[in-house]
Design an enzyme around this catalytic site. Structure first.
Site, PDB file in Angstrom:
ATOM      1  N   ASP A  19      -6.459   0.329   0.512  1.00  0.00           N
ATOM      2  CA  ASP A  19      -6.473   0.335   1.976  1.00  0.00           C
ATOM      3  C   ASP A  19      -7.848  -0.122   2.432  1.00  0.00           C
ATOM      4  O   ASP A  19      -8.650  -0.588   1.639  1.00  0.00           O
ATOM      5  CB  ASP A  19      -6.151   1.728   2.512  1.00  0.00           C
ATOM      6  CG  ASP A  19      -7.044   2.746   1.875  1.00  0.00           C
ATOM      7  OD1 ASP A  19      -8.269   2.520   1.831  1.00  0.00           O
ATOM      8  OD2 ASP A  19      -6.548   3.773   1.400  1.00  0.00           O
TER       9      ASP A  19
ATOM     10  N   LYS B 130       0.819  -1.204   0.000  1.00  0.00           N
ATOM     11  CA  LYS B 130       0.000   0.000   0.000  1.00  0.00           C
ATOM     12  C   LYS B 130       0.857   1.261   0.000  1.00  0.00           C
ATOM     13  O   LYS B 130       0.644   2.167  -0.795  1.00  0.00           O
ATOM     14  CB  LYS B 130      -0.947  -0.015   1.200  1.00  0.00           C
ATOM     15  CG  LYS B 130      -1.948   1.100   1.183  1.00  0.00           C
ATOM     16  CD  LYS B 130      -1.578   2.116   2.216  1.00  0.00           C
ATOM     17  CE  LYS B 130      -2.454   3.334   2.071  1.00  0.00           C
ATOM     18  NZ  LYS B 130      -2.113   4.329   3.092  1.00  0.00           N
TER      19      LYS B 130
END
Length: 213
Positions: free
Chosen positions: A138, A120
């Site tokens: 996310d 991420k």
DNA sequence: AACTCGGGGCA
DNA sequence: TGCCCAGAGTT
């Protein structure tokens, strides 16, 4: 997800959040990397609260590498998970100095190998920092993607990224990512989504609140 | 795939 | 008081 529905989503997001952007304060790519790394499992508001003074106390990569671990832990304590984050931050600065001449590397492989940096964080640095196409997933993005039908309920994070990227044109990934985030944070919240106002209610797989037309 | 790290904001 | 938050590393 078919093209028609994808465009409906993207058009709606553009209408709601035409200026969606990264809200982590940063002056350069290194600060962005640090801010994103610190933002795991907390809010950007708290991270900004910490980084405001953090980047004054540690203005360079070197200063982070040489920092006292105990000081660093205290400096970022309020964001939580601070022991690991402080340790990773110091180690990351050391690796940047030793392996990358103090610069933030630009490849996915190199970024993802840094301490405390995962999939991420890598995607955010690539897209926001280097303007490379990348779509970071996310918790918000995952929830929104599943509610809108880009992915299925039991898909993994990697499944979600693959499916959303397949549906959305490559040159729109970066903007769309932040629009997914804004939609998740301000509109389609996890516990209290704004179903009454939502123009995408028809295609929603969750329908948490009943809406009558 | 499940577990752990974690203080602070909010109900 | 208990729940949750722009994840990553280890097992």
């Amino acid at each position: 997800m078919n093209k028609e529905k994808t465009n409906k989503v993207l058009d709606y997001f553009e209408e709601l959040f035409p200026d969606a952007h990264c809200e982590l304060n940063h002056q350069n790519v290194f600060e962005l990397l640090v801010a994103v790394m610190l933002s795991a499992q907390t809010t950007d508001k708290k991270v900004n609260q910490v980084t405001a003074s953090l980047f004054k106390k540690y203005p360079t990569v070197e200063s982070f590498a040489l920092a006292s671990l105990e000081d660093l832990q205290n400096d970022i304590k309020i964001i939580g998970l601070y022991r690991n984050k402080a340790k990773n931050l110091k180690k990351m600065a050391q690796v940047l100095l030793e392996e990358y001449n103090g610069e933030v590397p630009k490849t996915r492989k190199e970024l993802e190998s840094l301490p405390g940096v995962g999939r991420k964080t890598t995607n955010v640095v690539l897209s926001v920092g280097f303007d490379e196409p990348a779509f970071a997933v996310d918790t918000h993005v995952e929830r929104i993607s599943k509610r809108l039908g880009f992915a299925k309920k039991d898909d993994t994070v990697n499944d979600v990224e693959r499916k959303v990227c397949r549906s959305i044109p490559r040159d729109r990934w970066n903007k769309a990512h932040h629009q997914f985030i804004f939609f998740g944070r301000y509109f389609c919240k996890a516990q209290n989504p704004n179903c009454k106002e939502c123009h995408l209610y028809d295609m929603c797989k969750d329908k948490i609140k009943e809406v009558r037309k």
